[in-house]
Design a protein around this motif. Structure first.
Motif, mmCIF file in Angstrom:
data_model
loop_
_atom_site.group_PDB
_atom_site.id
_atom_site.type_symbol
_atom_site.label_atom_id
_atom_site.label_comp_id
_atom_site.label_asym_id
_atom_site.label_seq_id
_atom_site.Cartn_x
_atom_site.Cartn_y
_atom_site.Cartn_z
ATOM 1 N N GLU A 102 12.741 -6.745 14.285
ATOM 2 C CA GLU A 102 11.569 -5.811 14.053
ATOM 3 C C GLU A 102 10.450 -6.605 13.408
ATOM 4 O O GLU A 102 9.603 -6.122 13.443
ATOM 5 N N TRP A 114 11.394 9.276 5.583
ATOM 6 C CA TRP A 114 12.029 7.946 5.453
ATOM 7 C C TRP A 114 11.004 6.871 5.189
ATOM 8 O O TRP A 114 10.971 6.164 6.084
ATOM 9 N N ASP A 151 9.101 3.411 4.102
ATOM 10 C CA ASP A 151 9.447 1.768 3.958
ATOM 11 C C ASP A 151 8.094 1.156 3.956
ATOM 12 O O ASP A 151 6.959 1.701 4.022
ATOM 13 N N ARG A 192 11.123 0.479 -6.432
ATOM 14 C CA ARG A 192 12.388 0.084 -5.855
ATOM 15 C C ARG A 192 12.842 -1.189 -6.760
ATOM 16 O O ARG A 192 11.817 -2.101 -6.284
ATOM 17 N N CYS A 246 21.686 1.605 3.550
ATOM 18 C CA CYS A 246 21.480 1.562 4.943
ATOM 19 C C CYS A 246 21.907 0.202 5.200
ATOM 20 O O CYS A 246 21.868 -0.712 4.556
HETATM 21 O O1 FHN Z 1 11.039 -4.578 6.747
HETATM 22 C C1 FHN Z 1 11.913 -3.565 6.790
HETATM 23 C C2 FHN Z 1 13.104 -3.832 7.683
HETATM 24 O O2 FHN Z 1 12.181 -4.477 8.872
HETATM 25 C C3 FHN Z 1 13.850 -2.657 7.909
HETATM 26 O O3 FHN Z 1 13.302 -1.523 8.465
HETATM 27 C C4 FHN Z 1 14.767 -2.229 6.650
HETATM 28 C C5 FHN Z 1 15.472 -1.134 6.848
HETATM 29 O O4 FHN Z 1 15.735 -0.457 5.559
HETATM 30 N N1 FHN Z 1 13.803 -2.091 5.661
HETATM 31 C C6 FHN Z 1 12.717 -3.063 5.367
HETATM 32 C C7 FHN Z 1 13.414 -4.343 4.575
HETATM 33 O O5 FHN Z 1 13.600 -3.741 3.296
#
Ligand code: FHN
Length: 477
Positions: free
Chosen positions: A95, A242, A244, A280, A316
């Motif tokens: 991704e 959620w 990120d 975090r 996760c």
């Molecule tokens: O950069 C994102 C990654 O693509 C993915 O989504 C993860 C899932 O928790 N979170 C980030 C990296 O910490």
């Protein structure tokens, strides 16, 4: 593709037709307004909604603590290149191909034209999660590349306006989740490599955490908040928002609290993970302190070494080495490994959010489906030892893990005793009854006490399940 109505424009024509002094005054007024408008987009930390309609965390998070097991879905345009760009394999998680292959927005956007997942079947996806024993689904509504998996009015860079598919994927999932009793939750990236007021201008280093965008405040107040409101209003009630991508320079602790209360103002019983705040501690995933916003910690690709009494957390994890689909990543974790991780995480009081990365056609990869079905078979017999359990009151046990409920211990035996003598150290409570969870007749197993805090349970020679057999102890409190 343009992000709609967010930019301010002034036409030169009008200026010529007005008298000079009046023009000067008008110009000053306009600048003043622009000044205060600028001021307007400045982040104003929302006051916590009055406590009367703010549900305390325990009221909001109860279902999640019971659930213990959820499906993470990373899906988007990155499933089209599936880890390759211009014929080259691109290392790293799928991704991130836009960032890893330094793809300009103008070259990445056209992937939308190729995104036509005609085999997408929301009913089947939700069924796969449910059959595995998962209670909630967290899907990427928008990942770092900025592409939106729902019909949003804030940009054309979405499933309805930019792709030939033109079906509301999140809408179809919302319907199926409600039908099948699964909580729908949305992953949403704060970082946005496509939005001009966010990280798009950082190209080619979209993830440059030393850079700042002067218009980021406008992105947050107008675009990010606008889209979150759409998601909650169009597809809610949601289980979790959620977040990120909070590690960017422009995201502050205050913005985290503002966004946390904003989400609660949209849906008072929503849960918000700790990536809304910027406290975090890396992949360990827990917040430095409760000065940072968020309801629970999010370890990533790792499981805490010990239980964390009083801390809500959720690991996760990928099933192979990528979140988004990569056609050649076949480094799949085994059924055994995943099952024992589920017990390990529950034995430490955590939730397990296990990921799938569907293909561009809309299929969950076969190896993922097989592993989830296998986990589901085990859960059909043993889910009582996972759902609603608490962390083990016993210390380290040599043969596996332990989960607990009031008056009950669930011994998750990975290494079945060849001599049929299962020793349980650290147990002072009187054992009223012991039996195999997989044994419908609940036949009594012999329990002998070795000393004040160790017992032995005599188990059958053959383990019901070679990977994880659960022995239940009914104990006096
Ligand atoms: O950069 C994102 C990654 O693509 C993915 O989504 C993860 C899932 O928790 N979170 C980030 C990296 O910490």
């Amino acid at each position: 593709m343009n992000e709609k109505i967010s930019r301010l424009r002034f036409s030169t024509g009008t200026i010529k037709s007005v008298m000079y002094p009046a023009i000067m005054v008008a110009a000053i007024c306009v600048l003043l307004i622009a000044g205060c408008r600028q001021e307007e987009t400045k982040i104003t930390v929302l006051k916590a909604p009055s406590s009367k309609n703010l549900l305390c965390k325990d009221e909001r998070i109860g279902w999640w603590r019971q659930a213990r097991f959820g499906m993470f879905i990373h899906w988007g345009l990155y499933a089209v290149p599936a880890g390759e760009w211009k014929g080259e394999k691109v290392p790293g998680i799928g991704e991130w191909i836009m960032e890893r292959a330094k793809i300009p927005v103008s070259e990445y956007e056209p992937l939308a034209k190729q995104f036509n997942p005609v085999k997408f079947d929301a009913e089947q996806w939700v069924q796969i999660a449910k059959n595995a024993g998962m209670k909630y689904i967290v899907i990427t509504s928008k990942h770092h590349d900025g592409f939106c998996l729902w019909d949003t009015k804030y940009t054309d860079y979405d499933i309805m306006d930019a792709t030939p598919f033109k079906r509301d994927i999140l809408g179809e999932l919302a319907v199926e989740c409600r039908k099948q009793g699964i909580r729908l939750c949305f992953y949403h990236s704060i970082m946005d490599w496509h939005h001009p007021d966010a990280q798009a201008p950082f190209y080619p280093k979209y993830n440059d955490t030393s850079k700042s965008n002067p218009n980021f405040g406008r992105y947050v107040e107008y675009y990010l908040k606008g889209q979150l409101k759409e998601l909650v209003e169009n597809y809610g009630p949601l289980g979790i928002m959620w977040f990120d991508g909070e590690w960017i320079k422009d995201w502050t602790r205050e913005m985290g609290w503002d966004m946390f209360y904003y989400c609660l103002s949209l849906q008072p019983d929503i849960i918000v993970n700790n990536r809304v705040g910027n406290g975090r501690q890396g992949m360990r995933g827990l917040s430095k302190s409760d000065e940072f916003a968020g309801d629970y910690g999010t370890p990533e690709q790792e499981i805490p070494a010990t239980g964390l009494p009083g801390v809500d957390w959720e690991t996760c994890m990928t099933m192979n080495n990528t979140w988004g689909y990569k056609s050649y990543d076949n480094n799949w974790k085994s059924r055994e490994d995943l099952l024992r991780k589920l017990a390990d995480i529950a034995s430490k009081g955590g939730n397990f959010l296990l990921n799938v990365g569907p293909t561009a056609e809309g299929l969950i990869p076969g190896p993922s489906v097989e592993r989830l079905a296998a986990i589901g078979e085990w859960m059909n017999l043993n889910s009582e030892s996972i759902y609603g359990t608490m962390a083990s009151p016993l210390g380290e046990v040599p043969w596996g893990r332990c989960t607990a409920k009031p008056g009950k211990l669930y011994l998750h035996v990975f290494d079945w005793p060849a001599n049929t003598k299962l020793q349980v150290p650290g147990l002072k409570n009187k054992v009223k009854k012991a039996y195999l969870l997989a044994d419908k007749k609940r036949a009594r197993l012999l329990v002998t006490r070795e000393d004040k805090d160790k017992i032995t349970v005599t188990v059958p020679a053959e383990a019901p399940d070679p990977v994880n057999s659960v022995v239940v102890l009914e104990i006096e409190k």
